[in-house]
Motif scaffolding. Structure first.
Motif, short mmCIF file in Angstrom:
data_model
loop_
_atom_site.label_atom_id
_atom_site.label_comp_id
_atom_site.label_asym_id
_atom_site.label_seq_id
_atom_site.Cartn_x
_atom_site.Cartn_y
_atom_site.Cartn_z
N ALA A 29 16.02 36.77 -38.15
CA ALA A 29 15.10 37.05 -37.05
C ALA A 29 13.85 36.19 -37.16
O ALA A 29 13.28 35.75 -36.15
CB ALA A 29 14.73 38.53 -37.05
N ALA A 30 13.44 35.95 -38.38
CA ALA A 30 12.24 35.12 -38.57
C ALA A 30 12.49 33.67 -38.19
O ALA A 30 11.65 33.02 -37.59
CB ALA A 30 11.80 35.20 -40.04
N SER A 35 22.92 30.70 -27.61
CA SER A 35 21.76 31.30 -28.30
C SER A 35 20.72 30.25 -28.66
O SER A 35 19.52 30.52 -28.69
CB SER A 35 22.20 32.01 -29.59
OG SER A 35 22.89 33.19 -29.28
N VAL A 83 18.69 29.85 -25.56
CA VAL A 83 17.90 31.06 -25.31
C VAL A 83 16.72 31.13 -26.27
O VAL A 83 15.59 31.46 -25.90
CB VAL A 83 18.79 32.32 -25.43
CG1 VAL A 83 17.95 33.59 -25.39
CG2 VAL A 83 19.83 32.34 -24.32
N ASP A 84 16.98 30.80 -27.52
CA ASP A 84 15.92 30.83 -28.53
C ASP A 84 14.79 29.87 -28.19
O ASP A 84 13.61 30.18 -28.36
CB ASP A 84 16.50 30.47 -29.90
CG ASP A 84 16.75 31.70 -30.73
OD1 ASP A 84 17.16 32.72 -30.15
OD2 ASP A 84 16.53 31.64 -31.96
N LEU A 100 12.68 31.36 -25.58
CA LEU A 100 11.84 32.43 -26.10
C LEU A 100 10.67 31.90 -26.93
O LEU A 100 9.65 32.56 -27.07
CB LEU A 100 12.68 33.39 -26.95
CG LEU A 100 13.62 34.27 -26.14
CD1 LEU A 100 14.61 34.98 -27.05
CD2 LEU A 100 12.83 35.29 -25.33
N GLN A 147 21.13 34.20 -16.84
CA GLN A 147 20.04 33.49 -17.52
C GLN A 147 19.63 32.20 -16.81
O GLN A 147 18.70 31.53 -17.23
CB GLN A 147 20.49 33.12 -18.95
CG GLN A 147 20.85 34.29 -19.83
CD GLN A 147 19.64 35.09 -20.27
OE1 GLN A 147 18.57 34.52 -20.45
NE2 GLN A 147 19.79 36.38 -20.41
N THR A 162 17.60 40.08 -29.72
CA THR A 162 16.61 39.21 -29.07
C THR A 162 16.14 39.86 -27.78
O THR A 162 16.96 40.29 -26.95
CB THR A 162 17.22 37.82 -28.79
OG1 THR A 162 17.66 37.27 -30.03
CG2 THR A 162 16.20 36.89 -28.15
N LEU A 163 14.83 39.93 -27.61
CA LEU A 163 14.23 40.66 -26.50
C LEU A 163 13.65 39.72 -25.45
O LEU A 163 13.32 38.56 -25.75
CB LEU A 163 13.10 41.55 -27.02
CG LEU A 163 13.46 42.47 -28.19
CD1 LEU A 163 12.23 43.25 -28.64
CD2 LEU A 163 14.58 43.42 -27.79
N THR A 164 13.49 40.23 -24.24
CA THR A 164 12.85 39.44 -23.19
C THR A 164 11.35 39.30 -23.47
O THR A 164 10.81 39.94 -24.38
CB THR A 164 12.98 40.13 -21.81
OG1 THR A 164 12.32 41.38 -21.89
CG2 THR A 164 14.42 40.31 -21.41
N GLU A 165 10.72 38.52 -22.66
CA GLU A 165 9.28 38.31 -22.84
C GLU A 165 8.46 39.47 -22.29
O GLU A 165 7.27 39.59 -22.57
CB GLU A 165 8.87 37.00 -22.16
CG GLU A 165 9.44 35.78 -22.86
CD GLU A 165 9.20 34.50 -22.08
OE1 GLU A 165 8.51 34.55 -21.06
OE2 GLU A 165 9.74 33.46 -22.50
N ARG A 218 10.10 45.25 -24.08
CA ARG A 218 10.22 45.13 -25.54
C ARG A 218 9.90 46.46 -26.23
O ARG A 218 10.64 46.90 -27.11
CB ARG A 218 9.23 44.07 -26.05
CG ARG A 218 9.68 42.67 -25.86
CD ARG A 218 8.67 41.74 -26.47
NE ARG A 218 9.11 40.36 -26.29
CZ ARG A 218 8.42 39.31 -26.66
NH1 ARG A 218 7.24 39.46 -27.24
NH2 ARG A 218 8.87 38.10 -26.48
N THR A 236 8.98 38.15 -35.70
CA THR A 236 8.48 37.52 -34.47
C THR A 236 8.57 38.58 -33.38
O THR A 236 9.42 39.48 -33.46
CB THR A 236 9.32 36.30 -34.04
OG1 THR A 236 10.60 36.78 -33.60
CG2 THR A 236 9.52 35.30 -35.16
N SER A 252 9.85 38.54 -30.53
CA SER A 252 11.04 38.54 -29.68
C SER A 252 12.34 38.88 -30.41
O SER A 252 13.38 39.01 -29.79
CB SER A 252 11.19 37.18 -29.00
OG SER A 252 11.29 36.17 -29.99
N ARG A 253 12.30 39.01 -31.73
CA ARG A 253 13.55 39.27 -32.46
C ARG A 253 13.40 40.45 -33.41
O ARG A 253 12.48 40.47 -34.22
CB ARG A 253 14.01 38.03 -33.22
CG ARG A 253 14.61 36.96 -32.32
CD ARG A 253 15.28 35.88 -33.13
NE ARG A 253 14.29 35.04 -33.79
CZ ARG A 253 13.82 33.91 -33.29
NH1 ARG A 253 14.27 33.47 -32.13
NH2 ARG A 253 12.92 33.21 -33.94
N VAL A 278 18.10 40.46 -24.47
CA VAL A 278 18.69 39.20 -24.00
C VAL A 278 20.04 38.97 -24.66
O VAL A 278 21.00 38.60 -24.03
CB VAL A 278 17.75 38.01 -24.31
CG1 VAL A 278 18.39 36.69 -23.93
CG2 VAL A 278 16.43 38.18 -23.60
N LYS A 279 20.11 39.20 -25.96
CA LYS A 279 21.37 39.01 -26.66
C LYS A 279 21.33 39.72 -28.01
O LYS A 279 20.25 40.06 -28.51
CB LYS A 279 21.67 37.53 -26.86
CG LYS A 279 20.70 36.78 -27.76
CD LYS A 279 20.97 35.31 -27.72
CE LYS A 279 19.97 34.51 -28.54
NZ LYS A 279 20.12 34.59 -29.97
#
Lengths: 812, 96
Positions: free
Chosen positions: A29-30, A230, A233-234, A237, A257, B9-12, B17, B37, B39-40, B67-68
């Motif tokens: 996640a980081a 992904s 998408v990343d 984000l 998307q 993973t989240l939207t903005e 969120r 972070t 978003s994750r 998001v995913k």
């Protein structure tokens, strides 16, 4: 051990696993796909961040599903897979897996794994010994070697495909070998070869990290290549701007998307591409410098051929003239405004545009042409050759590139992009195989559709095929028009079908002999993914029962044929075609299973194959370099200091070692021998079958996220089966109202080739436009390919599964 | 015992969120990790069998604002594999 200590131990283990799972997820996640955290190919596998779980050993492997080539780390305890995690050191997926990867460890453990050879006797498949099975095959081939064919797969490992190719072309002097990849990416092959003279993308997935615009040409990227999706998408984000254009015939998860969802009429991609090219000329926005330095123009010729004929720029301009925005809009259904978006993007030299495609463009009766045209708009606009700026095809199978395109398991090919109809190429192959000159037949064998046509017609026909050996694929479900190309076998008892597989399938239903195969980490393997990346793995667990490696099966049959006296099973020195010696020079009896298992035949076959890859500058890495790496993108060249360097981008100076100094950019396998690529004009051609009064709907077929192709493996994973239990027909709300059909109703779907009763799903997971239907092909109880069309591209011979005319009625 | 972990993973959209994180924290079998972070979200799912694990994967994926969902780690023990095999058998037999 008392109950308390056992409970404590279990609790400790649970807590330990929980902490491990959290540590892995938190770290991912980081980092996400952030480039600055990216490890390199030279990072040793398992070197860091690998979960430490008592009694579990870890090893790397590419995922078994799709062509992306994600790496997983497989945890094994007591001879079974007990854990799977993404390989954080793998550049492709950087530790993340999609839902199919999540279940990849379970595919080995379906309860109906094939575990013993089965021979059909009196209409019933009965267990026989391996010795009897090998005898049956060898005698069958020996009786009529020219009427034997092999039908292989983009899921073959590289050594498996290489062994089959050498056996039939170098041993039997017969080129009737073709893979299921003919059905999914052959048009990409002919597209590349006719554009810059050599197969496979010049670029790689790194483009996804650099593009400003991503255009998906008929490609449901989010569901079919989710881990690559992904990456994009990343980036978004992280605040980066990536414009996503979904050029599609139906709304999918990808559309959700997308910045621009452009619903086009089937086959109109050709008109759209020509329209973009015309507009670049009209606006004078084409890249004159790039085109003048690096491109020639080409038209299809009369009659149209794969390599066509040279045309001038003026002729090219004149041919495009009719593709006005209005004409393209009428054919495609896109508005002028939508077309304007595409025109503006390609006309902007400051943007970096990546185009991606997969089955939507390849499974197309004009598959070669649309591949040419998409390459063409990139070349013409100069959106080519910079990071993030170029066209790239994707594949659907894990080694469609490695085993099919590179090893040359197509009916016309030899390893290393060589061809059977080229005398010089045959000479090269015969020398490398140590077989006598003239051993390789110069006539290309039957491509897939023709092979199965010849198998499903009477043996009295000249040039017929009497025996087919299928490995690692399920043509009974995946061939188009299966009534004609597969089911008709039942009417010809003289035909003999051999199937090597891991589970019973629609193909084994008609098989005369079924051979149980080892799969994935039950054997050593090497795959080649969509971005020229060769990936190696080791055997980690034993196959069940008597299941054995496909390559061993091929070698054992070859040896039995030699014992029967087939001259082709000896090399030019009178040794066995697959001769292997031990350190003392004594022959290794690799046709014996025990010897085969204790010899790394993968390494031996791969190293035998590797010299072929030099002729078209596709040098794959030495096996032992692959052992150390997470896949390496060819050409892999040795530096002065002895290290091996992969190539991210071909034809670009500084990236590709084979580009001459100061050339900057060089298509060094150019069709025109002048280091230039071809910008093609190919006219829009209507599909061979279109909706009419009798069959008023477009029928499209394809895949779903949960299942791998024909579902042979994934339908046996309960979680995946539960998530997507059966096939359905996706229908628009408008059509559903008109037909009085609700979700869950049974409907009868018919084409000119057959009919099927199936459950309706109004709007479905995706969303069809009125007049359009979609059916996935994973369900062996709903064989949709009995309805599909076997019409194919005249050059790639790839059939069109994406469009035919259909009728839908409610079952009352 | 099935223990798996996801990266969600989240939207903005801030409101979405927060709603997703609240929903994740409300499930007893979930452990939501620290957010490295915004978003994750790392999530560990601890359930009795693989079917439940997959159910929760789907549930998370359907949440508005997600998001995913990427899979990070999967582990099962010996008993779960037996269960899986029996369930598999029943399904395959009924389907064929």
């Amino acid at each position: 051990m008392n109950d308390n200590s056992l409970t404590n131990q279990q609790t400790d283990r649970r807590g330990f696993l929980r902490a491990t799972a959290m540590a892995v997820a938190t770290s991912l996640a980081a980092n996400g796909f952030a480039e600055e955290k990216t490890p390199t190919s030279s990072t040793p596998p398992g070197g860091f961040d690998l979960p430490v779980i008592p009694d579990v050993t870890w090893d790397k492997a590419p995922c078994r599903f799709c062509g992306t080539g994600c790496h997983v780390m497989v945890g094994v305890k007591d001879g079974r897979i007990v854990a799977v995690t993404g390989d954080r050191q793998a550049e492709v997926n950087k530790g993340l897996l999609c839902v199919k990867g999540y279940h990849t460890g379970l595919i080995l453990y379906g309860n109906d794994r094939l575990k013993t050879p089965l021979l059909r006797k009196n209409g019933k498949l009965e267990p026989v010994s391996w010795d009897e099975a090998i005898n049956v095959i060898a005698k069958r081939i020996h009786g009529a070697p020219e009427r034997f064919a092999i039908y292989g797969s983009g899921q073959w490992t590289i050594p498996e495909g290489y062994a089959a190719n050498k056996f039939i072309k170098g041993g039997l002097s017969n080129n009737h070998i073709d893979p299921n990849a003919r059905l999914c990416m052959a048009s990409a092959v002919t597209g590349y070869i006719s554009t810059y003279g050599v197969d496979e993308p010049y670029n790689c997935y790194d483009d996804l990290d650099h593009c400003d615009v991503l255009i998906l040409w008929g490609n449901n990227f989010a569901e079919m290549h989710p881990v690559l999706f992904s990456r994009v998408v990343d980036r978004r984000l992280r605040g980066e701007k990536v414009v996503l254009v979904d050029l599609t015939t139906r709304r999918t998860r990808t559309s959700q998307q997308a910045d621009h969802v452009m619903i086009m009429q089937p086959q109109s991609d050709m008109a759209i591409a020509n329209g973009i090219a015309r507009e670049l000329l009209v606006r004078d926005a084409w890249s004159k410098d790039f085109v003048n330095k690096h491109c020639n123009f080409r038209g299809p010729g009369q009659p149209a051929t794969l390599m066509g004929e040279a045309i001038s720029f003026e002729q090219y301009r004149a041919e495009l003239d009719e593709y006005t925005p209005e004409m393209v809009s009428k054919l495609s259904g896109l508005s002028l405004k939508q077309l304007g978006v595409l025109f503006d993007l390609f006309a902007n030299p400051k943007l970096k545009i990546t185009s991606l495609w997969c089955m939507g463009m390849n499974q197309h009766t004009q598959g070669t042409a649309i591949n040419n045209l998409v390459h063409g708009v990139h070349l013409l606009s100069g959106h080519w050759g910079k990071k993030g700026d170029g066209p790239q095809s994707l594949t659907g199978q894990p080694s469609a590139c490695g085993t099919v395109r590179e090893v040359g398991t197509l009916a016309h090919a030899l390893p290393g992009d060589l061809r059977v109809d080229d005398a010089r190429h045959r000479e090269i192959a015969e020398k490398l195989w140590h077989v006598p000159a003239g051993r390789i037949n110069p006539k290309p064998g039957y491509h897939t559709v023709l092979m199965w046509e010849k198998f499903c017609t009477s043996s009295t026909e000249p040039g017929g095929i009497d025996t087919i050996w299928v490995q690692v694929t399920n043509p009974g479900q995946s061939l188009p028009n299966t009534h004609k190309l597969f089911d008709a076998k039942a009417q010809h008892p003289e035909k003999f079908l051999i199937v090597s597989d891991v589970y019973p399938t629609a193909t084994t239903e008609l098989a005369d002999l079924v051979l149980p195969s080892a799969m994935w980490v039950e054997k050593n393997g090497v795959y080649g993914n969509s971005e020229r990346r060769t990936q190696q793995w080791n055997r980690m667990v034993d196959p069940p029962g008597e299941a054995r490696d496909d390559a061993w099966q091929t070698i054992a049959v070859a040896h039995r044929l030699m014992e029967l006296g087939h001259p082709g099973m000896n090399d030019g020195e009178g040794r066995f075609l697959f001769h292997q010696a031990d350190a003392s020079g004594s022959e290794l009896p690799i046709w014996d299973w025990a010897t085969y298992r204790t010899t790394n035949m993968d390494e031996r076959l791969y190293e035998e194959y590797r010299p072929f890859t030099a002729f078209k500058h596709k040098q794959v890495a030495p096996y032992q370099e692959l052992v150390k790496a997470h896949g390496l993108r060819w050409p892999v060249v040795q530096s002065a200091d002895g290290t091996w360097k992969e190539t991210r981008y071909r034809f670009i100076e500084g990236e590709d070692s084979f580009v001459e100094p100061r050339k900057g950019f060089q298509f060094y396998h150019s069709v025109t021998k002048d280091d230039k690529a071809l910008i093609w004009f190919r006219p829009y051609v209507a599909p061979p079958e279109m909706p009419d009064a009798e069959y008023p709907y477009w029928l499209d077929t394809g895949r779903v996220l949960e299942h791998w192709h024909t579902g042979t493996m994934t339908m046996r994973v309960p979680q995946l089966r539960r998530a997507m239990p059966g096939a359905y027909v996706e229908i628009s709300r408008e059509d559903a109202v008109r037909l009085d059909v609700k979700t869950g109703d049974n409907v009868k779907l018919a084409t000119r080739r057959g009919e099927l009763v199936i459950t309706a799903w109004v709007d479905g997971r995706a969303s069809c436009s009125p007049g359009h239907l979609f059916v996935p092909f994973f369900d062996e109880r709903k064989l949709i390919n009995r309805l599909t069309l076997d019409a194919h591209c005249p050059f790639s011979k790839e059939p069109d599964y994406k469009k035919c005319a259909a009728r839908l009625t409610k079952v009352t | 015992m099935w223990i798996s972990s996801f990266v969600v993973t989240l939207t903005e959209d801030i409101a979405h969120r927060e709603a997703v994180i609240e929903a994740l924290r409300s499930i007893p079998s979930f452990t939501v990790g620290d957010l490295p972070t915004p978003s994750r979200v790392p999530v560990v799912v601890e359930v009795d069998d693989s079917q439940q694990s997959r159910f929760w994967y789907d549930w998370v994926e359907q949440l508005p604002g997600v998001v995913k969902v990427d899979v990070a780690f999967v582990s099962c023990d010996e008993n779960d594999r037996e269960t899986m095999s029996l369930a598999d058998a029943a399904e395959v037999e009924s389907a064929r």
